[in-house]
Design a protein around this motif. Structure first.
Motif, mmCIF file in Angstrom:
data_model
loop_
_atom_site.group_PDB
_atom_site.id
_atom_site.type_symbol
_atom_site.label_atom_id
_atom_site.label_comp_id
_atom_site.label_asym_id
_atom_site.label_seq_id
_atom_site.Cartn_x
_atom_site.Cartn_y
_atom_site.Cartn_z
ATOM 1 N N TRP A 9 -18.819 -66.399 -35.218
ATOM 2 C CA TRP A 9 -20.550 -65.861 -36.149
ATOM 3 C C TRP A 9 -20.540 -64.487 -36.247
ATOM 4 C CZ3 TRP A 9 -23.316 -69.071 -38.172
ATOM 5 C CH2 TRP A 9 -23.065 -70.089 -38.312
ATOM 6 N N LEU A 10 -19.808 -63.213 -35.619
ATOM 7 C CA LEU A 10 -20.468 -61.776 -35.623
ATOM 8 C C LEU A 10 -19.037 -61.662 -37.213
ATOM 9 C CD1 LEU A 10 -19.193 -60.103 -32.082
ATOM 10 C CD2 LEU A 10 -21.526 -60.365 -33.579
ATOM 11 N N GLY A 11 -18.255 -62.609 -37.404
ATOM 12 C CA GLY A 11 -17.815 -62.550 -38.372
ATOM 13 C C GLY A 11 -18.178 -62.208 -39.615
ATOM 14 N N LEU A 12 -19.048 -63.619 -38.566
ATOM 15 C CA LEU A 12 -20.206 -64.167 -40.599
ATOM 16 C C LEU A 12 -20.723 -63.032 -40.802
ATOM 17 C CD1 LEU A 12 -19.780 -66.513 -42.477
ATOM 18 C CD2 LEU A 12 -21.476 -68.034 -40.567
ATOM 19 N N PHE A 13 -21.532 -62.367 -39.875
ATOM 20 C CA PHE A 13 -22.724 -61.786 -39.610
ATOM 21 C C PHE A 13 -22.059 -60.414 -41.064
ATOM 22 C CE2 PHE A 13 -25.028 -64.106 -36.185
ATOM 23 C CZ PHE A 13 -25.870 -64.999 -37.180
ATOM 24 N N VAL A 14 -20.905 -60.372 -40.576
ATOM 25 C CA VAL A 14 -20.544 -58.911 -41.120
ATOM 26 C C VAL A 14 -20.336 -58.734 -42.861
ATOM 27 C CG1 VAL A 14 -18.504 -57.395 -41.404
ATOM 28 C CG2 VAL A 14 -19.383 -58.183 -38.529
ATOM 29 N N GLU A 15 -19.391 -60.325 -42.825
ATOM 30 C CA GLU A 15 -19.143 -60.470 -44.376
ATOM 31 C C GLU A 15 -20.604 -60.179 -44.774
ATOM 32 O OE1 GLU A 15 -17.236 -63.834 -44.976
ATOM 33 O OE2 GLU A 15 -15.242 -63.449 -44.800
ATOM 34 N N MET A 16 -21.600 -61.193 -44.476
ATOM 35 C CA MET A 16 -23.322 -61.455 -45.078
ATOM 36 C C MET A 16 -23.728 -59.328 -45.191
ATOM 37 S SD MET A 16 -25.650 -64.371 -43.358
ATOM 38 C CE MET A 16 -24.463 -65.121 -41.918
ATOM 39 N N ALA A 86 -8.850 -60.709 -42.153
ATOM 40 C CA ALA A 86 -9.882 -61.554 -42.790
ATOM 41 C C ALA A 86 -11.015 -60.289 -43.238
ATOM 42 C CB ALA A 86 -10.326 -62.698 -42.366
ATOM 43 N N LEU A 87 -12.145 -59.913 -42.332
ATOM 44 C CA LEU A 87 -12.870 -58.893 -42.650
ATOM 45 C C LEU A 87 -12.280 -57.581 -43.208
ATOM 46 C CD1 LEU A 87 -14.432 -59.782 -39.470
ATOM 47 C CD2 LEU A 87 -15.581 -60.921 -41.551
ATOM 48 N N PHE A 88 -10.928 -57.015 -43.171
ATOM 49 C CA PHE A 88 -10.927 -55.977 -42.994
ATOM 50 C C PHE A 88 -10.421 -56.580 -45.349
ATOM 51 C CE2 PHE A 88 -7.134 -53.660 -44.796
ATOM 52 C CZ PHE A 88 -7.584 -51.857 -45.069
ATOM 53 N N VAL A 89 -9.547 -57.026 -45.040
ATOM 54 C CA VAL A 89 -9.685 -57.273 -46.827
ATOM 55 C C VAL A 89 -10.742 -57.660 -47.628
ATOM 56 C CG1 VAL A 89 -8.604 -59.059 -47.990
ATOM 57 C CG2 VAL A 89 -7.051 -58.565 -46.252
ATOM 58 N N PHE A 90 -11.679 -58.471 -46.648
ATOM 59 C CA PHE A 90 -13.124 -58.625 -47.327
ATOM 60 C C PHE A 90 -13.900 -57.359 -48.224
ATOM 61 C CE2 PHE A 90 -17.396 -60.039 -47.440
ATOM 62 C CZ PHE A 90 -17.705 -60.827 -48.410
ATOM 63 N N ILE A 91 -13.680 -56.391 -46.591
ATOM 64 C CA ILE A 91 -14.554 -55.320 -47.188
ATOM 65 C C ILE A 91 -14.165 -54.269 -47.694
ATOM 66 C CG2 ILE A 91 -15.628 -53.057 -45.446
ATOM 67 C CD1 ILE A 91 -15.819 -55.005 -43.012
ATOM 68 N N ARG A 92 -12.371 -53.937 -47.773
ATOM 69 C CA ARG A 92 -11.781 -53.400 -48.716
ATOM 70 C C ARG A 92 -12.383 -53.692 -50.236
ATOM 71 N NH1 ARG A 92 -7.948 -49.462 -48.852
ATOM 72 N NH2 ARG A 92 -8.447 -48.525 -50.729
ATOM 73 N N ALA A 93 -12.042 -54.992 -50.226
ATOM 74 C CA ALA A 93 -12.476 -55.927 -51.711
ATOM 75 C C ALA A 93 -13.369 -55.172 -52.203
ATOM 76 C CB ALA A 93 -12.450 -57.100 -51.148
ATOM 77 N N HIS A 94 -14.094 -55.558 -51.567
ATOM 78 C CA HIS A 94 -16.089 -55.422 -51.759
ATOM 79 C C HIS A 94 -16.410 -53.404 -51.755
ATOM 80 C CE1 HIS A 94 -16.546 -59.298 -50.701
ATOM 81 N NE2 HIS A 94 -17.807 -59.156 -50.855
#
Length: 192
Positions: A9-16, A86-94
């Motif tokens: 859930w922390l990961g999901l909130f980071v993505e949001m 996954a979060l690292f790649v997601f944040i970097r992509a955005h």
């Protein structure tokens, strides 16, 4: 197991949180091309069910307990590490896309081809992030409904979306995108 649910859930909130400011820019952008199919909309709806709603039911109620499974503790910790990746790649992509980000297949009036940052290594880092996410979800949410089902629906979505996205980028950016494709991998860096 509770820690692994919390990590999910922390990961999901980071993505949001990463997407929230970009949604404002996206909504105000002038779209010149949109290629969202009905199949894609259905798969996206199913993905939201299996990435958000079923995990929510699993985390807050005992209703899905009949479908629980148990993995060794180290696999849950591996899920935490994969989720962090996954979060690292997601944040970097955005961060690299900035105003070129869209939640669907769209081209904006001021759209540019992004080939720097993580996009200098792979063309589809957000999908790479999602591949990591669905693997982490299986390890973190140890329930046959809340865990692996996201992967089951992500696979057809990925192949449908990437094919349509690459066609749209070729139609929009032509030879520049074709050259970019030759230099980079899809979701994994190209071995040279």
């Amino acid at each position: 197991m509770t820690f692994f649910k919390i990590a999910y859930w922390l990961g999901l909130f980071v993505e949001m949180g990463v997407r929230a400011p970009l949604r404002k820019t996206w909504k105000s952008s002038v779209k010149v091309d949109s290629r969202v199919s009905a199949t894609e909309k259905i798969l996206l709806g199913l993905l939201s069910v299996f990435m958000f709603f079923l995990p929510l039911v699993y985390a807050l109620t005992p209703w899905l307990d009949f479908a629980n499974y148990t993995l060794p503790g180290w696999m849950g910790w591996a899920g935490v590490v994969i989720l962090a990746g996954a979060l690292f790649v997601f944040i970097r992509a955005h961060r690299d896309l900035k105003a070129n980000w869209s939640p669907s297949l769209e081209i904006f009036q001021e759209h540019s081809l992004v080939t720097g940052g993580i996009y200098g290594l792979i063309r589809h880092p957000m999908y790479a992030s999602q591949w990591l996410w669905v693997i982490a979800q299986i390890l973190l949410l140890q329930n046959w409904l809340a865990g692996p089902l996201d992967l089951v629906f992500f696979i057809p979505f990925y192949f449908l979306r990437v094919r349509a996205e690459e066609k749209m980028m070729l139609d929009t950016f032509g030879e520049s995108y074709r050259a970019y494709m030759r230099q980079t991998g899809g979701v994994l860096p190209r071995l040279r």
